[in-house]
Structure formats: structure tokens, C-alpha cells
Write a protein that holds these residues in place. Structure first.
Motif, mmCIF file in Angstrom:
data_model
loop_
_atom_site.group_PDB
_atom_site.id
_atom_site.type_symbol
_atom_site.label_atom_id
_atom_site.label_comp_id
_atom_site.label_asym_id
_atom_site.label_seq_id
_atom_site.Cartn_x
_atom_site.Cartn_y
_atom_site.Cartn_z
ATOM 1 N N ARG A 63 2.185 1.824 -3.540
ATOM 2 C CA ARG A 63 1.164 2.395 -4.420
ATOM 3 C C ARG A 63 0.966 3.879 -4.143
ATOM 4 N N GLN A 64 0.902 4.227 -2.864
ATOM 5 C CA GLN A 64 0.692 5.625 -2.509
ATOM 6 C C GLN A 64 1.888 6.478 -2.893
ATOM 7 N N GLU A 86 0.823 -1.212 0.000
ATOM 8 C CA GLU A 86 0.000 0.000 0.000
ATOM 9 C C GLU A 86 0.856 1.261 0.000
ATOM 10 N N ARG A 87 1.951 1.229 0.747
ATOM 11 C CA ARG A 87 2.840 2.409 0.776
ATOM 12 C C ARG A 87 3.494 2.626 -0.578
ATOM 13 N N ASP A 133 1.607 9.636 -5.311
ATOM 14 C CA ASP A 133 2.055 10.955 -4.853
ATOM 15 C C ASP A 133 3.085 11.537 -5.812
#
Length: 234
Positions: free
Chosen positions: A218-219, A215-216, A223
Motif C-alpha cells: 500500500r505504501q 502494508e508495504r 509513494d
């Protein structure tokens, strides 16, 4: 009812269409050699510059291969032909930056997640070495576009998804050319912290993939892409 004005097609686009149609109909086959530039000028009754633009477009689309000192040949038709229309669109369209970033968000955000899940130690180390090149480029005030390009492709390879890797391999050169001016402009913006921000974005991506935090990752990719898009819009 909204109707758009009719635009006259450029000469080289018509040449590309004719050669492409000959390939589709089987009149030109993989391995066939195209006539020389002079012959094409005579046959099409156009200028050399139009022929050269057409050859450049066909090469970018992956339909032909220019062999130095030998000539120009039709390439073997394979999966790359599936994305040839995309390469062609990016070549002739001048206002596709926003659409390109939209497509990258769809493709690369998910690729970052898969890479975080599947990347092995060798692939992670390769990303780190690319980051070191980016860091050196930053110190020497170079644009760093090549390292940027290789880093994103390294993420695609780390997905271990053959279709995704092949797709990225096919369109990556086109994307690199389409975004080259934008990357250089951002990297040379010395009045802001943009170059450092670009490096930090990529380091955050690397760290999340190294930590196998899906998830990090992907974020971090989202960003990064949103930040670059917003900076360019200014």
C-alpha cells in the motif's frame, strides 16, 4: 453567491446526449446498427468532424462498438454502463489530472494491499515479466506506457475481487488515454532520473506483492502515485 459563466456546449456533446437518450428510452437496443456517417450528417445537419467526435466519445464510453467494414452498433448494456459517465467526463474535461490521481490513490492503494495478500505465483510471475519489458523500455529510452498500464492492471487482477477487476477493466483504457501524454513526458525527461525512478517504483511494488507484505505494498503504491503527481505538477 458564486455563479459560473454559461458555456456553450459543443455540437458533438449534444449528439452524444441525443443518442444516449435514445438508448435509455429503448428506441435504440443492443445490436442495433447506427445510421452511416453520411446519414448522421444529414439527420443532425452537422459536419462530419462533429459526427466523428461523437462516435469516438460514444465508443470510449462503451455505448457503441465500431466494427471495421460493417458499421457501428449499440453494445449490450452491462456493468460497464455504470462507469460510462466517468469515461465521458475524462474525455471532455481537460483539467482532471489532479482528480484522477486522487481517485487512483483511493482505488489502487487498496488494490495493491489486496494483491499482496492474494496474488498467486502465476500472477506474481506475470508482474515480473512486465517489469522486464519496462526495464528494456528504459534501456532503449522508450516511454514504457504500455508496460506501465499492464502492470497496474495486473495488480488489479491479483486482488481476485471481481467487481474491482471489472471496474479497472472498464476504466483502464480511459485512464490510459487520459494519462498517456503525462507518462510519455515523464519517461522522456532525460535531464533527470525520472525514468529510472518510475522503474524503481514499480519494482518496489512488485517486491512487496511478491513478499505478501500488505502494508508495504500500500505504501509503495501511494509513494509512486504521489511522486508522479508531484513531478507532473512541476
Amino acid at each position: 453567491m458564486i455563479l459560473k459563466p454559461i458555456k456553450t456546449r459543443k455540437i458533438y456533446e449534444q449528439i452524444v446526449d441525443q443518442i444516449g437518450q435514445l438508448v435509455v428510452e429503448g428506441h435504440l437496443k443492443p445490436g442495433d446498427r447506427l445510421p452511416s456517417e453520411r446519414e448522421l450528417v444529414d439527420r443532425f445537419q452537422v459536419s462530419r468532424s462533429s459526427i466523428r467526435e461523437a462516435i469516438s466519445a460514444l465508443e470510449m464510453m462503451g455505448l457503441i462498438e465500431v466494427r471495421s467494414g460493417e458499421g457501428t452498433y449499440i453494445r449490450q448494456v452491462n456493468i460497464e454502463s455504470v462507469v460510462a459517465p466517468l469515461a465521458w467526463m475524462l474525455f471532455i474535461e481537460k483539467d482532471t489530472d489532479q482528480e484522477l490521481y486522487e481517485a487512483r490513490k483511493i482505488l489502487e492503494v487498496q488494490a495493491a494491499g489486496l494483491a499482496a495478500e492474494r496474488a498467486d505465483e502465476e500472477e506474481i510471475h506475470g508482474m515480473f515479466k512486465t517489469l522486464e519489458i519496462m526495464r528494456l523500455d528504459l534501456a532503449l529510452h522508450r516511454s514504457g506506457e504500455d508496460a506501465d498500464h499492464y502492470f497496474h492492471y495486473a495488480i488489479a487482477r491479483a486482488t481476485h475481487n471481481k467487481i474491482l477487476i471489472r471496474l479497472m477493466n472498464t476504466i483502464s483504457d480511459t485512464m490510459q488515454k487520459a494519462l498517456r501524454n503525462s507518462r510519455a513526458k515523464l519517461a522522456e525527461d532525460r535531464d533527470t532520473d525520472t525514468p529510472q525512478k518510475l522503474y524503481d517504483d514499480h519494482y518496489a511494488l512488485y517486491q512487496s506483492i511478491k513478499d505478501h507484505d500488505v502494508e508495504r505494498a500500500r505504501q509503495a503504491m501511494m509513494d509512486h502515485l504521489v511522486g508522479v503527481e508531484n513531478q507532473l505538477s512541476k
